[in-house]
Structures are given as C-alpha cells and as structure tokens.
Scaffold this motif. Structure first.
Motif, PDB file in Angstrom:
ATOM      1  N   PHE A  21       7.418   7.633 -12.311  1.00 53.57           N
ATOM      2  CA  PHE A  21       6.482   6.522 -12.141  1.00 53.57           C
ATOM      3  C   PHE A  21       5.170   6.902 -12.819  1.00 53.57           C
ATOM      4  O   PHE A  21       4.475   7.824 -12.371  1.00 53.57           O
ATOM      5  CB  PHE A  21       6.250   6.216 -10.659  1.00 53.57           C
ATOM      6  N   PRO A  22       4.794   6.219 -13.910  1.00 56.03           N
ATOM      7  CA  PRO A  22       3.726   6.709 -14.791  1.00 56.03           C
ATOM      8  C   PRO A  22       2.305   6.284 -14.450  1.00 56.03           C
ATOM      9  O   PRO A  22       1.377   6.571 -15.208  1.00 56.03           O
ATOM     10  CB  PRO A  22       4.135   6.125 -16.148  1.00 56.03           C
ATOM     11  N   TYR A  23       2.097   5.570 -13.323  1.00 51.82           N
ATOM     12  CA  TYR A  23       0.770   5.032 -13.038  1.00 51.82           C
ATOM     13  C   TYR A  23       0.096   5.780 -11.888  1.00 51.82           C
ATOM     14  O   TYR A  23       0.760   6.321 -11.011  1.00 51.82           O
ATOM     15  CB  TYR A  23       0.860   3.548 -12.691  1.00 51.82           C
ATOM     16  N   GLN A  24      -1.244   5.757 -11.901  1.00 44.75           N
ATOM     17  CA  GLN A  24      -2.019   6.406 -10.840  1.00 44.75           C
ATOM     18  C   GLN A  24      -2.788   5.423  -9.971  1.00 44.75           C
ATOM     19  O   GLN A  24      -3.349   5.795  -8.949  1.00 44.75           O
ATOM     20  CB  GLN A  24      -3.033   7.398 -11.452  1.00 44.75           C
ATOM     21  N   ARG A  25      -2.805   4.146 -10.380  1.00 42.63           N
ATOM     22  CA  ARG A  25      -3.597   3.157  -9.639  1.00 42.63           C
ATOM     23  C   ARG A  25      -2.865   1.818  -9.706  1.00 42.63           C
ATOM     24  O   ARG A  25      -2.705   1.249 -10.785  1.00 42.63           O
ATOM     25  CB  ARG A  25      -4.991   3.047 -10.271  1.00 42.63           C
ATOM     26  N   ILE A  26      -2.417   1.324  -8.557  1.00 37.34           N
ATOM     27  CA  ILE A  26      -1.612   0.099  -8.536  1.00 37.34           C
ATOM     28  C   ILE A  26      -2.154  -0.912  -7.524  1.00 37.34           C
ATOM     29  O   ILE A  26      -2.899  -0.548  -6.598  1.00 37.34           O
ATOM     30  CB  ILE A  26      -0.135   0.385  -8.195  1.00 37.34           C
ATOM     31  N   ALA A  27      -1.765  -2.164  -7.731  1.00 38.06           N
ATOM     32  CA  ALA A  27      -1.954  -3.195  -6.708  1.00 38.06           C
ATOM     33  C   ALA A  27      -0.570  -3.671  -6.299  1.00 38.06           C
ATOM     34  O   ALA A  27       0.241  -4.058  -7.145  1.00 38.06           O
ATOM     35  CB  ALA A  27      -2.785  -4.354  -7.228  1.00 38.06           C
ATOM     36  N   LEU A  28      -0.298  -3.611  -5.019  1.00 38.65           N
ATOM     37  CA  LEU A  28       0.964  -4.081  -4.456  1.00 38.65           C
ATOM     38  C   LEU A  28       0.798  -5.551  -4.100  1.00 38.65           C
ATOM     39  O   LEU A  28      -0.151  -5.915  -3.398  1.00 38.65           O
ATOM     40  CB  LEU A  28       1.297  -3.255  -3.208  1.00 38.65           C
ATOM     41  N   ILE A  29       1.697  -6.403  -4.583  1.00 30.93           N
ATOM     42  CA  ILE A  29       1.524  -7.850  -4.448  1.00 30.93           C
ATOM     43  C   ILE A  29       2.535  -8.426  -3.457  1.00 30.93           C
ATOM     44  O   ILE A  29       3.732  -8.161  -3.535  1.00 30.93           O
ATOM     45  CB  ILE A  29       1.713  -8.565  -5.810  1.00 30.93           C
ATOM     46  N   ASP A  30       2.031  -9.264  -2.527  1.00 27.71           N
ATOM     47  CA  ASP A  30       2.904  -9.971  -1.589  1.00 27.71           C
ATOM     48  C   ASP A  30       2.284 -11.327  -1.286  1.00 27.71           C
ATOM     49  O   ASP A  30       1.142 -11.601  -1.679  1.00 27.71           O
ATOM     50  CB  ASP A  30       3.088  -9.157  -0.315  1.00 27.71           C
ATOM     51  N   ASP A  31       3.029 -12.169  -0.587  1.00 31.33           N
ATOM     52  CA  ASP A  31       2.489 -13.481  -0.249  1.00 31.33           C
ATOM     53  C   ASP A  31       1.546 -13.400   0.947  1.00 31.33           C
ATOM     54  O   ASP A  31       0.442 -13.935   0.922  1.00 31.33           O
ATOM     55  CB  ASP A  31       3.607 -14.500  -0.011  1.00 31.33           C
ATOM     56  N   VAL A  32       1.977 -12.721   2.011  1.00 26.57           N
ATOM     57  CA  VAL A  32       1.192 -12.630   3.244  1.00 26.57           C
ATOM     58  C   VAL A  32       1.238 -11.200   3.772  1.00 26.57           C
ATOM     59  O   VAL A  32       2.267 -10.527   3.684  1.00 26.57           O
ATOM     60  CB  VAL A  32       1.761 -13.569   4.337  1.00 26.57           C
ATOM     61  N   VAL A  33       0.120 -10.754   4.319  1.00 21.21           N
ATOM     62  CA  VAL A  33       0.086  -9.498   5.062  1.00 21.21           C
ATOM     63  C   VAL A  33      -0.240  -9.836   6.507  1.00 21.21           C
ATOM     64  O   VAL A  33      -1.244 -10.495   6.790  1.00 21.21           O
ATOM     65  CB  VAL A  33      -0.965  -8.526   4.495  1.00 21.21           C
TER      66      VAL A  33
END
Length: 235
Positions: free
Chosen positions: A188-200
């Motif tokens: 997994f080549p990334y160090q900074r991500i945004a996890l996307i969902d409809d509702v938390v």
C-alpha cells in the motif's frame, strides 16, 4: 456517471418541492442551508463548538479519528442520505457531495485539515455487492475525486467477511461483528488517506479500518455525507 445521476434528479426540491435548476441539485439551496451544520462542530465527537477547531476539550486529550461531514444525519438531510444506500435513489447525491467538498475546503483553509493523497471507499463484501448491485461509498468517492482532483483507489483494502448489517446492534455487538472483517494488502503506497462512507454512526467501521492503516503508520481521516452524533451533542 454524470448523465446517470442527472437523469435521476427531480425538477423539484426533494424537501420543499419548489422548482430547482437541473442538473445541479435535487435539493434547493434554502433546504440545503437549513440542513447543513449551523454551527462549528468537533471533528472527533461531533459536539457543538463556539469557534471551529479540530477537537473539543475532551477529544483534544485523546485526538480521536477525525470525521468530516457537512451535516448531521438527524437534522433534515438524513433521509436523503439513507435513500442512496437503501433505495438506490441518487437524486440528492450531487448536492450532498458538493456540501462535503465545501466542508473539506473550509477546514483546509482554516489549517485544520491536510488533503489526503488518495480517497479510499469503505468496501463491501463481494456477496453484498452482488446483492445490492452497487457500493454507495464508491459512487461518493468517484464524485469527490472529480471535484477535488484527488485520485481514488478501490484496491488495497478488502472486506473479507460478509458480516451482518450494523443497524440495530449495540456498540459491543458492532465491534464483535466487524472483528477481522477487513484486510489491508501488504503493498500500500500511500501515507495519508481519506476513508469515504455515506454515514458515520458509532464509528465502529471507520475505527476498525483505520486501525489497519495506522499499524502501517498511514494517517487516516474519514469523510462522509452525514454523521449520526450521540443524542444531545448538538443542543
């Protein structure tokens, strides 16, 4: 994709039924303004803040997972977020994703958020995907990627267990239900991500996934169309 969404949009606001200009919105600007947050909120627990900062005093001590949303699930727009997943009704999706984009850009301007390198949708198990026919998190992620010019990836993070739906479960049951449900590939080549969902809601899914990334020293923030705060936090 854009043509498909435009075709699903009504020519009247879903909420007040006044005419709207297609294809920009399925919800008019007045109803949208009334439905999004009217005050600053903590990016940890979602409580109301006097001025916008990353966390409230309680959350500042532990710096929980950062959750970015433009509105509360409980205040007006929630039914249209739910309609995306449960009824495959996408009329409100463009205006809701745009509201999330505006929220992200606002927080970035304030120096409270650093844009991620990649957007990662919460995956569905292959059996659930076949049953439903779509993954709403994928659709939201594609729209955000286009508007923010941030790449997205649907590989690397996999759902390996077809768990029962989280709705109706207690916090303990949710955690047990999702234990070992996800798997992160080695490369997994990334160090900074945004996890996307409809509702938390309780954040159980987001936390379970974030723990996998954090073990690899990957910084995670969560972006969603709405969050369902605990009762009383927005009073």
């Amino acid at each position: 994709m854009k043509l498909w969404l435009a075709a699903s949009l009504p020519n009247r606001c879903l909420m007040c039924h006044q005419s709207v200009m297609l294809p920009e919105s399925g919800i008019c600007s007045v109803c949208l303004s009334a439905g999004i947050y009217q005050a600053s909120v903590c990016l940890g627990c979602g409580c109301t803040l006097v001025t916008q900062s990353r966390y409230c005093g309680s959350c500042l001590k532990q710096e929980p997972l950062m959750i970015v949303a433009p509105c509360s699930y409980h205040q007006g727009l929630g039914p249209w977020v739910a309609a995306i997943k449960y009824r495959a009704q996408f009329a409100a999706l463009p205006v809701l994703t745009k509201a999330l984009v505006n929220r992200v850009q606002e927080l970035e301007h304030l120096g409270l958020l650093k844009l991620p390198q990649v957007l990662i949708p919460v995956p569905l198990h292959v059996d659930r995907l076949k049953q439903r026919g779509f993954n709403q998190a994928w659709i939201i992620t594609q729209a955000l990627s286009q508007q923010l010019d941030i790449p997205f990836s649907t590989s690397g993070l996999n759902r390996v267990l077809d768990t029962q739906p989280q709705a109706g479960l207690t916090g303990k049951q949710r955690r047990r239900n999702l234990a070992n449900a996800f798997e992160l590939e080695q490369d997994f080549p990334y160090q900074r991500i945004a996890l996307i969902d409809d509702v938390v809601t309780t954040g159980t899914t987001a936390k379970e996934i974030a723990s996998l990334f954090e073990k690899r020293h990957v910084h995670v923030q969560v972006w969603c169309l709405a969050r369902a705060e605990a009762p009383g936090l927005l009073d």
